[in-house]
Design a protein around this motif. Sequence first.
Motif, PDB file in Angstrom:
ATOM      1  N   SER A   1       0.687  -1.300   0.121  1.00 27.29           N
ATOM      2  CA  SER A   1       0.177  -0.110  -0.185  1.00 27.29           C
ATOM      3  C   SER A   1       0.764   1.132   0.033  1.00 27.29           C
ATOM      4  CB  SER A   1      -0.932   0.146   1.436  1.00 27.29           C
ATOM      5  OG  SER A   1      -1.785   1.248   1.321  1.00 27.29           O
TER       6      SER A   1
ATOM      7  N   GLY B   1      -1.139   1.373   9.802  1.00 24.84           N
ATOM      8  CA  GLY B   1      -0.366   1.178  10.913  1.00 24.84           C
ATOM      9  C   GLY B   1      -1.298   0.708  12.186  1.00 24.84           C
TER      10      GLY B   1
ATOM     11  N   GLY C   1      -3.151  -4.352   8.838  1.00 29.92           N
ATOM     12  CA  GLY C   1      -2.309  -4.973   9.800  1.00 29.92           C
ATOM     13  C   GLY C   1      -1.358  -6.246   9.470  1.00 29.92           C
TER      14      GLY C   1
ATOM     15  N   ASP D   1      -5.087   3.573  -1.767  1.00 35.26           N
ATOM     16  CA  ASP D   1      -5.957   3.644  -0.998  1.00 35.26           C
ATOM     17  C   ASP D   1      -6.646   5.136  -1.170  1.00 35.26           C
ATOM     18  OD1 ASP D   1      -6.295   1.415   0.891  1.00 35.26           O
ATOM     19  OD2 ASP D   1      -4.058   2.057   1.218  1.00 35.26           O
TER      20      ASP D   1
ATOM     21  N   GLY E   1       1.070  -2.143   4.097  1.00 38.15           N
ATOM     22  CA  GLY E   1       1.448  -0.805   4.245  1.00 38.15           C
ATOM     23  C   GLY E   1       2.753  -0.459   4.996  1.00 38.15           C
ATOM     24  N   SER E   2       2.587  -0.405   6.319  1.00 37.90           N
ATOM     25  CA  SER E   2       3.330  -0.100   7.253  1.00 37.90           C
ATOM     26  C   SER E   2       4.557  -1.163   7.169  1.00 37.90           C
ATOM     27  CB  SER E   2       2.962   0.467   8.580  1.00 37.90           C
ATOM     28  OG  SER E   2       1.827  -0.633   9.134  1.00 37.90           O
TER      29      SER E   2
ATOM     30  N   HIS F   1      -8.470   1.030  -3.941  1.00 37.79           N
ATOM     31  CA  HIS F   1      -9.439   0.525  -2.806  1.00 37.79           C
ATOM     32  C   HIS F   1     -10.058   1.951  -2.425  1.00 37.79           C
ATOM     33  CE1 HIS F   1      -9.561  -0.345   1.795  1.00 37.79           C
ATOM     34  NE2 HIS F   1     -10.712  -0.234   1.123  1.00 37.79           N
TER      35      HIS F   1
ATOM     36  N   PRO G   1     -11.385   0.962   8.348  1.00 38.32           N
ATOM     37  CA  PRO G   1     -10.503   1.579   7.287  1.00 38.32           C
ATOM     38  C   PRO G   1     -10.404   3.048   7.640  1.00 38.32           C
ATOM     39  CG  PRO G   1     -12.926   1.107   6.578  1.00 38.32           C
ATOM     40  CD  PRO G   1     -12.597   0.403   7.657  1.00 38.32           C
ATOM     41  N   GLY G   2      -9.300   3.772   7.063  1.00 41.14           N
ATOM     42  CA  GLY G   2      -8.971   5.109   7.354  1.00 41.14           C
ATOM     43  C   GLY G   2      -7.530   5.341   7.326  1.00 41.14           C
TER      44      GLY G   2
ATOM     45  N   ASP H   1      -6.798  -6.666   4.190  1.00 41.11           N
ATOM     46  CA  ASP H   1      -6.050  -5.188   3.965  1.00 41.11           C
ATOM     47  C   ASP H   1      -6.007  -4.638   5.339  1.00 41.11           C
ATOM     48  OD1 ASP H   1      -5.152  -2.775   3.743  1.00 41.11           O
ATOM     49  OD2 ASP H   1      -6.884  -2.319   2.252  1.00 41.11           O
TER      50      ASP H   1
HETATM   51  C1  DX5 Z   1      -6.513   1.387   5.582  1.00 42.67           C
HETATM   52  C2  DX5 Z   1      -6.007   1.012   4.360  1.00 42.67           C
HETATM   53  C3  DX5 Z   1      -4.810   0.092   4.266  1.00 42.67           C
HETATM   54  C4  DX5 Z   1      -3.729   0.376   4.677  1.00 42.67           C
HETATM   55  C5  DX5 Z   1      -2.845  -0.707   5.213  1.00 42.67           C
HETATM   56  O1  DX5 Z   1      -7.742   2.138   5.475  1.00 42.67           O
HETATM   57  O2  DX5 Z   1      -7.139   0.457   3.440  1.00 42.67           O
HETATM   58  O3  DX5 Z   1      -4.787  -0.291   2.957  1.00 42.67           O
HETATM   59  O4  DX5 Z   1      -2.926   1.305   4.051  1.00 42.67           O
HETATM   60  O5  DX5 Z   1      -1.994  -0.201   6.128  1.00 42.67           O
HETATM   61  P1  DX5 Z   1      -1.051  -1.020   6.912  1.00 42.67           P
HETATM   62  O6  DX5 Z   1      -0.723  -2.344   6.193  1.00 42.67           O
HETATM   63  O7  DX5 Z   1      -0.372  -0.479   7.480  1.00 42.67           O
HETATM   64  O8  DX5 Z   1      -2.093  -1.592   8.033  1.00 42.67           O
END
Ligand code: DX5
Length: 216
Positions: free
Chosen positions: A7, A144, A176, A34, A196-197, A65, A140-141, A174
Amino acid sequence: MQLVSPSVLSANFLNLEADIATLNASHADWLHLDIMDGVFVPNISFGFPVVEAIARQSQRPLDAHLMIVEPDRYVERFAKAGVAWLSVHYEACPHLHRTLGHIRALGMKAGVALNPHTPVAALADVLEMADLVLIMSVNPGFGGQRFIAQTLNKVRQLHQLIDTAGFGTLIEVDGGVDASNAADLYRAGADVLVAGSAVFGASSPEQAIDSIKFAL
Ligand code: DX5
Ligand code: ZN
């Protein structure tokens, strides 16, 4: 299938070119974008100028997304921008069947995203219209956040639903996701893991991608 879709939300926005180059040289399969509108979710991310710039650099299919209300208004623009997989939220679409048909008619693969509180059974009557189901494993939002463990049961249930129906729908998870839960998720039936993180927070994003993709 064991795919990874890093991400971009956690990338360095001051040097996206370098981060996209890193992904191009890695085992990343897709690139996750995102899109947040500050209404459907309590955060705003980025829009078309950034998506189009990324599309020019990325050598991977773009997996967008949409965390926005009224996604139908923008489906065509995402197609024009070069997005390959477009996911809309179940909770944002009163006419989901039509929206998914619209996405497919524009030549993209159609995805449905489910918030943590939405049961997979809600998709029973629309599953044949979906090439992808994106299960949110956090609210979502934001990047991390901590993985919600109940997601594993949801993935198993959805996998069974798809199997019984004989569809080829892919399951994406998607939020964590990292090397500690990737193997369990693939085993439960996930095909695509978004991270992502765990990718951009690592000293080596390439290795972080491999530790997820080859977790089994
Ligand atoms: C959250 C996003 C995710 C986010 C995931 O709303 O939809 O795609 O970027 O980030 P991590 O992998 O850090 O949870
Ligand atoms: Zn996402």
